[in-house]
Design an enzyme around this catalytic site. Structure first.
Site, mmCIF file in Angstrom:
data_model
loop_
_atom_site.group_PDB
_atom_site.id
_atom_site.type_symbol
_atom_site.label_atom_id
_atom_site.label_comp_id
_atom_site.label_asym_id
_atom_site.label_seq_id
_atom_site.Cartn_x
_atom_site.Cartn_y
_atom_site.Cartn_z
ATOM 1 N N GLY A 1 22.907 -57.423 43.139
ATOM 2 C CA GLY A 1 22.885 -56.231 43.979
ATOM 3 C C GLY A 1 22.543 -54.993 43.184
ATOM 4 C CG ASN A 2 20.849 -51.945 44.896
ATOM 5 O OD1 ASN A 2 21.442 -51.111 45.562
ATOM 6 N ND2 ASN A 2 19.951 -52.784 45.436
ATOM 7 N NE ARG A 3 25.283 -48.898 38.175
ATOM 8 C CZ ARG A 3 26.516 -49.140 37.733
ATOM 9 N NH1 ARG A 3 27.545 -48.749 38.457
ATOM 10 N NH2 ARG A 3 26.711 -49.756 36.583
ATOM 11 C CB SER A 4 21.751 -48.217 47.031
ATOM 12 O OG SER A 4 21.515 -47.385 48.140
#
Length: 403
Positions: free
Chosen positions: A208-211
């Protein structure tokens, strides 16, 4: 300075009691509010309550204080009219210009922005007559907030619930802040993606990512307040659905692509603010991946995810459809952004620098909006709401040029 004058119309539905909270928010934030209920609304909340909370006289009749010509003056003097709840009957009367009480007369004489917050049973909202009335009101420039999904009267559940009063207030605040008479995105359908996709490795892990999705939500809220019909495709944000917006919940990049392409089929503009994973695991492990006895780490093979922004740009669903992308960069921000704009083929690209403590999860943002024609619009550090408004300000002339 004079307080902004707001007319709060209340029609006869059980959700009328929730308008008390909206009234409180309006008065406490410095607005001069005149409540104009229908006779039916007074069966749910009495005139004494509205008068005490607003500090102004309350009437549903055109025959009271006739020397002040209230059926004309109230609408003429208003900076905003908001009807919450707006029943199916009220929407029908407003769409057809009927004027049989003080509220419907006020709607005809108002030359300020008008907001309707519908509340009714799902079958009533989905009925073709109601949908035609809503379309008529939107075509004329009114903001009709999409109702929420949830518990209705009795045991019924579905779309038709009055949006949260805090969300209705937020729409009103944004409209008043813009100071325009007719919302400039009225009659438009826009699609916004938000959040970060998650690509499953096994039943408990994902890439995933930090958005956080906050910028996408700011874009969706701004468009709704400007009169657009908004479809928000959100991935893993955990943020409550905003008022006036149709929300589609997805998880992965493939799911987001499917939802965005479906919604974009009749959209005037698509803004891809979501952080879409470039890669996903080639193989999904049906069971949790275990540690190896020899101390080694497993190898994960990745495959490319579809390039949704490039696909939208290359194959526009409608002539003149405006496509906006976002580029999160960590170095050589503008150079990488310009190269990405050429590669993706979109009309506008919002480029910002990101990092562990930059942009992601923050309430603020700073960016440069690059245009395919070579223009560059810097947006200084500030609330994400400000960047959202700038994006729509840049989208609008492109929409108008295409029509």
């Amino acid at each position: 300075m004079a307080k902004p004058k707001v007319v709060l119309g209340v029609s006869g539905g059980i959700a009328a009691y929730k308008a008390c909270e909206l009234l409180r928010r309006l008065t406490e934030s410095g607005h001069d509010v005149r409540v104009v209920p229908t006779d039916s609304a007074l069966h749910f909340v009495g005139a004494a309550t509205w008068s005490a909370l607003s500090g102004n006289p309350v009437s549903s009749e055109v025959w009271e204080s006739v020397h002040e010509v209230p059926h004309v003056r109230i609408g003429q003097a208003a900076d905003l009219v908001v009807v919450a709840p707006a029943t199916a009957d009220m929407l029908a009367k407003a769409a057809h210009g009927l004027a049989d009480d003080l509220l419907t007369n006020t709607l005809l004489t108002a030359r300020c922005p008008v907001v309707f917050a519908p509340a009714m049973h799902t079958e009533m909202w989905e009925h073709p007559a109601t949908q035609e009335n809503v379309a008529t009101l939107r075509r004329r420039g009114a903001v009709v907030i999409e109702p929420a999904v949830g518990r209705l009267t009795g045991v019924d559940t579905g779309k038709g619930r009055l949006p949260d009063p805090a969300e209705i207030f937020e729409v009103c605040r944004r409209i008043l802040a813009r100071g325009v008479t007719v919302p400039d995105l009225a009659g438009r359908h826009v699609v916004v993606s938000a959040g970060g996709t998650r690509e499953p490795l096994d039943p408990v892990r994902y890439l995933g990512n930090r958005s956080s999705g906050k910028q996408g939500y700011a874009l969706a809220k701004a468009a709704a307040a400007r009169g657009a019909r908004v479809t928000l495709v959100e991935a893993n944000t955990g943020i409550p659905d905003p008022a006036g917006v149709d929300v589609v919940h997805v998880g992965t990049a493939v799911q987001l692509r499917e939802a965005v392409l479906k919604a974009a089929a009749d959209a005037d503009a698509v803004v891809m603010a979501a952080a879409v994973a470039d890669f996903r695991p080639a193989v999904y492990a049906a069971g949790k991946i275990k540690k190896k006895d020899d101390g080694g780490a497993p190898t994960v093979e990745l495959v490319r995810n579809p390039d949704i922004l490039a696909e939208l740009s290359a194959d526009r669903a409608l002539p003149g459809q405006v496509v906006v992308g976002f580029a999160a960069e960590t170095d050589d921000v503008l150079a990488n952004g310009r190269a990405k704009l050429r590669r993706k083929g979109c009309d506008l690209l919002v480029v910002n620098e990101v990092g562990e403590r930059k942009t992601f999860g923050s309430e603020e943002n700073e960016a440069v909006v690059l245009a395919a024609d070579g223009a560059e619009t810097p947006v200084p550090y500030g609330p994400k709401e400000a960047l959202a408004e700038t994006v729509w300000d840049l989208v609008l002339p492109r929409l108008r040029a295409a029509t």
